[in-house]
Design a protein around this motif. Structure first.
Motif, short mmCIF file in Angstrom:
data_model
loop_
_atom_site.label_atom_id
_atom_site.label_comp_id
_atom_site.label_asym_id
_atom_site.label_seq_id
_atom_site.Cartn_x
_atom_site.Cartn_y
_atom_site.Cartn_z
N TYR A 49 20.39 2.37 11.04
CA TYR A 49 19.17 3.15 10.81
C TYR A 49 18.23 2.41 9.85
O TYR A 49 17.92 2.91 8.76
N PRO A 50 17.77 1.23 10.24
CA PRO A 50 16.93 0.44 9.32
C PRO A 50 15.53 1.03 9.14
O PRO A 50 15.01 1.74 10.01
N ALA A 51 14.97 0.72 7.99
CA ALA A 51 13.59 1.12 7.68
C ALA A 51 12.75 -0.14 7.54
O ALA A 51 13.19 -1.14 6.97
N THR A 52 11.54 -0.08 8.06
CA THR A 52 10.59 -1.19 7.92
C THR A 52 9.42 -0.73 7.05
O THR A 52 8.85 0.33 7.30
N ILE A 53 9.10 -1.53 6.05
CA ILE A 53 8.03 -1.19 5.11
C ILE A 53 6.71 -1.75 5.61
O ILE A 53 6.62 -2.91 5.98
N GLN A 54 5.68 -0.90 5.60
CA GLN A 54 4.34 -1.39 5.92
C GLN A 54 3.62 -1.89 4.66
O GLN A 54 3.05 -2.97 4.66
N THR A 55 3.68 -1.11 3.60
CA THR A 55 3.06 -1.55 2.34
C THR A 55 3.59 -0.67 1.20
O THR A 55 4.06 0.45 1.42
N ILE A 56 3.51 -1.20 -0.02
CA ILE A 56 3.91 -0.47 -1.23
C ILE A 56 2.79 -0.57 -2.25
O ILE A 56 2.35 -1.67 -2.59
N HIS A 57 2.33 0.59 -2.73
CA HIS A 57 1.26 0.64 -3.73
C HIS A 57 1.82 1.24 -5.03
O HIS A 57 2.40 2.33 -5.01
N ALA A 58 1.65 0.52 -6.13
CA ALA A 58 2.04 1.01 -7.45
C ALA A 58 0.78 1.43 -8.20
O ALA A 58 -0.20 0.68 -8.24
N ILE A 59 0.82 2.63 -8.80
CA ILE A 59 -0.40 3.22 -9.36
C ILE A 59 -0.17 3.66 -10.81
O ILE A 59 0.83 4.31 -11.13
N ASN A 60 -1.11 3.29 -11.68
CA ASN A 60 -1.11 3.76 -13.06
C ASN A 60 -2.51 4.29 -13.35
O ASN A 60 -3.47 3.52 -13.49
N THR A 61 -2.65 5.61 -13.42
CA THR A 61 -3.97 6.22 -13.60
C THR A 61 -4.48 6.09 -15.03
O THR A 61 -5.69 6.01 -15.25
N VAL A 62 -3.58 6.05 -16.01
CA VAL A 62 -4.00 5.93 -17.41
C VAL A 62 -4.70 4.59 -17.63
O VAL A 62 -5.75 4.51 -18.27
#
Length: 257
Positions: A49-62
């Motif tokens: 049951y593999p997963a494929t990543i399209q994109t990863i976004h890391a967010i820091n609002t401060v």
């Protein structure tokens, strides 16, 4: 009049100092420990049951930034049966193999030392062509766990652990996420080949198209399902219904903290 002006001035000063103090505290709170490697994200899934990543976004609002992490997300390649069986001979295809060779690693372009407040992962479950958006919250559970060292059988030349106090321990600043075909996730922190499970807060929503605008039909036409059926035949099992009990198993060559 002067008294009133002075009072207003003092109130403004108090507000400015309070806001500055808040931002300084938030920066300190999200800072990773000294002499630890920059934080990153590792992606894991099972062979069946593999997963494929399209994109990863890391967010820091401060601090008002968003980082698109760099890495490769082909879950089919990373979860090849023959590769996993070399490390875990009793592997049955269902569980998550926690070993660095089977993860897709995502890094920051600037190797920053400030954590995001949340991480958005856009991904696809290959076996059923379902598209998910998972948000992992970098809360106090993750931060406090990162600040507790893990013991490991390490290399004395490790640039982040190069004195008598550090050489057999490290801060687990790599965030590892295991993905399941129903959209669920599990999270471990790691360093030096050791893993620590954390009961992290994450939410997942399902989408009709993935981040790259593929529809379910588009994704099915890619043909990964044939490869997964071949894997199921190899293990002598059926892909559906999903055996959740077997999927809960985690394979690791070391004890998980």
């Amino acid at each position: 009049m002067n008294k009133r002006f002075n009072l207003i001035f003092l109130i403004i000063i108090f507000i400015v100092v309070s806001i500055s103090f808040y931002f300084v505290n938030e920066k300190d709170r999200f800072s990773i420990p000294d002499r630890s490697p920059p934080w990153g994200v590792g992606v894991y899934s099972s062979s069946l049951y593999p997963a494929t990543i399209q994109t990863i976004h890391a967010i820091n609002t401060v601090q008002d930034w968003t980082k698109i992490l760099m890495g490769g997300g082909d879950g089919i390649y990373r979860s090849k049966v023959e590769k996993i069986k070399k490390i875990f001979p009793d592997y049955n295809g269902f569980g998550i193999p926690l070993y660095h060779s089977f993860s897709s690693q995502y890094t920051q372009g600037d190797y920053g030392r400030i954590l995001p407040e949340k991480i958005n992962i856009y991904w696809t479950s290959e076996v059923n062509s379902r598209f998910f958006i998972t948000t992992l919250y970098v809360d106090d559970i993750i931060i406090s766990s990162m600040n507790r060292k893990l013991n490991y059988d390490g290399n004395d030349d490790n640039i982040y652990n190069n004195d008598e106090y550090n050489k057999f321990s490290c801060f687990p600043t790599n965030i590892n996420i295991g993905f399941f075909p129903d959209g669920e996730t599990k999270v471990w922190l790691s360093c030096g080949g050791r893993y620590r499970f954390v009961n992290a807060k994450a939410t997942t929503v399902e989408a009709e198209i993935n981040y790259n605008n593929y529809s379910h039909k588009d994704w099915e036409d890619i043909g990964y399902i044939k490869e997964l059926k071949n894997r199921a035949d190899y293990f002598g099992v059926k892909l559906f219904p999903i055996n959740k009990k077997e999927m809960d198993k985690v394979y690791s060559d070391r004890k998980i903290d």
